[in-house]
Design a protein around this motif. Sequence first.
Motif, PDB file in Angstrom:
ATOM      1  N   VAL A 208     143.155 -20.368  28.896  1.00 26.19           N
ATOM      2  CA  VAL A 208     141.771 -20.076  28.508  1.00 26.19           C
ATOM      3  C   VAL A 208     140.810 -20.559  29.585  1.00 26.19           C
ATOM      4  O   VAL A 208     139.856 -19.858  29.957  1.00 26.19           O
ATOM      5  CB  VAL A 208     141.439 -20.733  27.147  1.00 26.19           C
ATOM      6  CG1 VAL A 208     139.954 -20.565  26.814  1.00 26.19           C
ATOM      7  CG2 VAL A 208     142.287 -20.108  26.038  1.00 26.19           C
ATOM      8  N   ARG A 209     141.056 -21.758  30.134  1.00 22.57           N
ATOM      9  CA  ARG A 209     140.193 -22.284  31.209  1.00 22.57           C
ATOM     10  C   ARG A 209     140.259 -21.396  32.445  1.00 22.57           C
ATOM     11  O   ARG A 209     139.228 -21.064  33.042  1.00 22.57           O
ATOM     12  CB  ARG A 209     140.620 -23.713  31.573  1.00 22.57           C
ATOM     13  CG  ARG A 209     140.344 -24.755  30.489  1.00 22.57           C
ATOM     14  CD  ARG A 209     140.454 -26.164  31.062  1.00 22.57           C
ATOM     15  NE  ARG A 209     141.774 -26.431  31.599  1.00 22.57           N
ATOM     16  CZ  ARG A 209     142.772 -26.980  30.907  1.00 22.57           C
ATOM     17  NH1 ARG A 209     142.588 -27.324  29.635  1.00 22.57           N
ATOM     18  NH2 ARG A 209     143.947 -27.210  31.458  1.00 22.57           N
ATOM     19  N   ASN A 210     141.471 -21.000  32.820  1.00 21.51           N
ATOM     20  CA  ASN A 210     141.623 -20.159  34.010  1.00 21.51           C
ATOM     21  C   ASN A 210     140.985 -18.788  33.822  1.00 21.51           C
ATOM     22  O   ASN A 210     140.405 -18.224  34.754  1.00 21.51           O
ATOM     23  CB  ASN A 210     143.107 -19.993  34.341  1.00 21.51           C
ATOM     24  CG  ASN A 210     143.756 -21.303  34.770  1.00 21.51           C
ATOM     25  OD1 ASN A 210     143.065 -22.245  35.165  1.00 21.51           O
ATOM     26  ND2 ASN A 210     145.072 -21.375  34.676  1.00 21.51           N
ATOM     27  N   ALA A 211     141.074 -18.259  32.605  1.00 21.63           N
ATOM     28  CA  ALA A 211     140.459 -16.963  32.331  1.00 21.63           C
ATOM     29  C   ALA A 211     138.938 -17.053  32.452  1.00 21.63           C
ATOM     30  O   ALA A 211     138.289 -16.129  32.968  1.00 21.63           O
ATOM     31  CB  ALA A 211     140.853 -16.484  30.929  1.00 21.63           C
ATOM     32  N   GLU A 212     138.368 -18.141  31.980  1.00 22.06           N
ATOM     33  CA  GLU A 212     136.917 -18.324  32.096  1.00 22.06           C
ATOM     34  C   GLU A 212     136.493 -18.330  33.562  1.00 22.06           C
ATOM     35  O   GLU A 212     135.449 -17.787  33.929  1.00 22.06           O
ATOM     36  CB  GLU A 212     136.497 -19.615  31.407  1.00 22.06           C
ATOM     37  CG  GLU A 212     136.562 -19.545  29.884  1.00 22.06           C
ATOM     38  CD  GLU A 212     136.166 -20.849  29.231  1.00 22.06           C
ATOM     39  OE1 GLU A 212     136.037 -21.867  29.953  1.00 22.06           O
ATOM     40  OE2 GLU A 212     135.979 -20.865  27.997  1.00 22.06           O
ATOM     41  N   GLN A 213     137.315 -18.933  34.424  1.00 27.00           N
ATOM     42  CA  GLN A 213     137.015 -18.943  35.851  1.00 27.00           C
ATOM     43  C   GLN A 213     137.078 -17.534  36.441  1.00 27.00           C
ATOM     44  O   GLN A 213     136.386 -17.225  37.409  1.00 27.00           O
ATOM     45  CB  GLN A 213     137.987 -19.872  36.578  1.00 27.00           C
ATOM     46  CG  GLN A 213     137.821 -21.348  36.202  1.00 27.00           C
ATOM     47  CD  GLN A 213     138.913 -22.219  36.803  1.00 27.00           C
ATOM     48  OE1 GLN A 213     139.808 -21.739  37.499  1.00 27.00           O
ATOM     49  NE2 GLN A 213     138.827 -23.515  36.539  1.00 27.00           N
ATOM     50  N   LEU A 214     137.909 -16.687  35.837  1.00 26.13           N
ATOM     51  CA  LEU A 214     138.026 -15.305  36.300  1.00 26.13           C
ATOM     52  C   LEU A 214     137.003 -14.380  35.622  1.00 26.13           C
ATOM     53  O   LEU A 214     136.966 -13.188  35.900  1.00 26.13           O
ATOM     54  CB  LEU A 214     139.447 -14.781  36.036  1.00 26.13           C
ATOM     55  CG  LEU A 214     140.572 -15.454  36.834  1.00 26.13           C
ATOM     56  CD1 LEU A 214     141.921 -14.955  36.365  1.00 26.13           C
ATOM     57  CD2 LEU A 214     140.397 -15.208  38.330  1.00 26.13           C
ATOM     58  N   GLY A 215     136.212 -14.958  34.724  1.00 25.12           N
ATOM     59  CA  GLY A 215     135.135 -14.192  34.107  1.00 25.12           C
ATOM     60  C   GLY A 215     135.487 -13.412  32.862  1.00 25.12           C
ATOM     61  O   GLY A 215     134.803 -12.444  32.530  1.00 25.12           O
ATOM     62  N   PHE A 216     136.552 -13.793  32.143  1.00 19.84           N
ATOM     63  CA  PHE A 216     136.829 -13.093  30.880  1.00 19.84           C
ATOM     64  C   PHE A 216     137.288 -14.085  29.814  1.00 19.84           C
ATOM     65  O   PHE A 216     137.707 -15.200  30.102  1.00 19.84           O
ATOM     66  CB  PHE A 216     137.844 -11.969  31.081  1.00 19.84           C
ATOM     67  CG  PHE A 216     139.284 -12.388  31.266  1.00 19.84           C
ATOM     68  CD1 PHE A 216     140.180 -12.340  30.210  1.00 19.84           C
ATOM     69  CD2 PHE A 216     139.741 -12.812  32.507  1.00 19.84           C
ATOM     70  CE1 PHE A 216     141.514 -12.695  30.379  1.00 19.84           C
ATOM     71  CE2 PHE A 216     141.065 -13.161  32.699  1.00 19.84           C
ATOM     72  CZ  PHE A 216     141.957 -13.110  31.620  1.00 19.84           C
ATOM     73  N   ARG A 217     137.152 -13.648  28.574  1.00 19.09           N
ATOM     74  CA  ARG A 217     137.455 -14.489  27.425  1.00 19.09           C
ATOM     75  C   ARG A 217     138.425 -13.764  26.479  1.00 19.09           C
ATOM     76  O   ARG A 217     138.632 -12.553  26.607  1.00 19.09           O
ATOM     77  CB  ARG A 217     136.168 -14.849  26.668  1.00 19.09           C
ATOM     78  CG  ARG A 217     135.164 -15.633  27.505  1.00 19.09           C
ATOM     79  CD  ARG A 217     133.905 -15.947  26.712  1.00 19.09           C
ATOM     80  NE  ARG A 217     134.208 -16.740  25.527  1.00 19.09           N
ATOM     81  CZ  ARG A 217     134.391 -18.060  25.552  1.00 19.09           C
ATOM     82  NH1 ARG A 217     134.291 -18.718  26.694  1.00 19.09           N
ATOM     83  NH2 ARG A 217     134.652 -18.715  24.443  1.00 19.09           N
ATOM     84  N   PRO A 218     138.998 -14.483  25.519  1.00 23.20           N
ATOM     85  CA  PRO A 218     139.912 -13.836  24.567  1.00 23.20           C
ATOM     86  C   PRO A 218     139.190 -12.800  23.714  1.00 23.20           C
ATOM     87  O   PRO A 218     138.039 -13.007  23.325  1.00 23.20           O
ATOM     88  CB  PRO A 218     140.401 -15.002  23.690  1.00 23.20           C
ATOM     89  CG  PRO A 218     140.066 -16.243  24.434  1.00 23.20           C
ATOM     90  CD  PRO A 218     138.877 -15.933  25.262  1.00 23.20           C
ATOM     91  N   GLU A 219     139.866 -11.700  23.435  1.00 24.61           N
ATOM     92  CA  GLU A 219     139.345 -10.681  22.527  1.00 24.61           C
ATOM     93  C   GLU A 219     140.475 -10.205  21.621  1.00 24.61           C
ATOM     94  O   GLU A 219     141.538  -9.822  22.106  1.00 24.61           O
ATOM     95  CB  GLU A 219     138.751  -9.497  23.306  1.00 24.61           C
ATOM     96  CG  GLU A 219     137.449  -9.813  24.022  1.00 24.61           C
ATOM     97  CD  GLU A 219     136.847  -8.590  24.691  1.00 24.61           C
ATOM     98  OE1 GLU A 219     137.379  -7.468  24.450  1.00 24.61           O
ATOM     99  OE2 GLU A 219     135.879  -8.743  25.455  1.00 24.61           O
ATOM    100  N   ILE A 220     140.232 -10.242  20.346  1.00 20.02           N
ATOM    101  CA  ILE A 220     141.266  -9.874  19.380  1.00 20.02           C
ATOM    102  C   ILE A 220     141.473  -8.361  19.357  1.00 20.02           C
ATOM    103  O   ILE A 220     140.517  -7.599  19.233  1.00 20.02           O
ATOM    104  CB  ILE A 220     140.878 -10.348  17.969  1.00 20.02           C
ATOM    105  CG1 ILE A 220     140.717 -11.872  17.952  1.00 20.02           C
ATOM    106  CG2 ILE A 220     141.912  -9.917  16.947  1.00 20.02           C
ATOM    107  CD1 ILE A 220     140.207 -12.401  16.631  1.00 20.02           C
ATOM    108  N   SER A 221     142.723  -7.942  19.494  1.00 18.40           N
ATOM    109  CA  SER A 221     143.074  -6.526  19.351  1.00 18.40           C
ATOM    110  C   SER A 221     144.580  -6.434  19.170  1.00 18.40           C
ATOM    111  O   SER A 221     145.292  -7.434  19.265  1.00 18.40           O
ATOM    112  CB  SER A 221     142.629  -5.721  20.573  1.00 18.40           C
ATOM    113  OG  SER A 221     143.583  -5.799  21.611  1.00 18.40           O
TER     114      SER A 221
END
Length: 311
Positions: A208-221
């Motif tokens: 989750v931390r690394n994704a935030e650095q890449l500019g995206f967040r979790p999305e349920i699907s």
Amino acid sequence: MTPADLSRCVVSAVRRAVEDGELGGVVPARVVVERTRPGGVGEYATPVAFQIAKGAGRRPAEVAEVLARRLGGVAGIERVEVTGAGFLNFSLSSVSAAQLVRDVRRAVAIEVPDVRPSREPRERLVRAAVARIEAAQGVGPGPEFVVAPVARRDGDVLVRYGADAVAWAVLTTPARETPEFSDALLVQGEGNELFRVRYAHARAHALVRNAEQLGFRPEISDDVDAPALLRVLADHPLVLEAAAHHRAPERLARHLVELADALLDLQYRVLPQGDEKPSAAHRARLALAEAAGTVLAGGLALLGIDAPTRL
């Protein structure tokens, strides 16, 4: 339909059968549904027919047939079969990844009850874990139970291995067996099950931390191809019910190991690789990984073991 939904659905079927006069006896407050053993029929099974047969004045097989007819047409249940002397076996439709993640996000923290002290360390650890698991299931303490003592060893295992490792060794051992304490409990590697569970939890946070650095967040699907992880997550409520019913925290511990391994297999597909841009699939995998991390943290808390977010 999730496995947890199936448990409630079976209770409802029993209630309707009693109300309609097709069965007699008392409707159970809850029904334990567990994953079918390897080589068994279907995916899940319950012995509920044995539980209510005496009060109904019928053979378990007859009770199971009544319930099978009522459950056969329920949406989400693909097949119901009666096996043996009266076991109900189920195959379910595919589990929705989005619904599983939503269910995990809706989960709330459990207030841990006080547990009476005991002179025996193993008994204290098991009593505390069982009390937490029962509280998580909304049930009170059951009958008194005795836990086999830890074999006496030279030296203080608590000082040597630490409270979390000792708790893991005790709580992963069935009541009639003696826990084993060795330096394997201290190994920071994949051979140590406790390390794998805690590492998988920490990896979920790191993703989750690394994704935030890449500019995206979790999305349920439902855009997730992770059948093993989805299956284990779907089984979690049933594992908690079974652990509470049998007063067996080792069932929860084994489940956490399986969940950790499934999450660690998924981790390499969560973040974009190279020049790849974050996609809907990456966001969905991240949401699933985050949910798995939440379940791991909750499971460790029920066992009284710390879940660090960084290792």
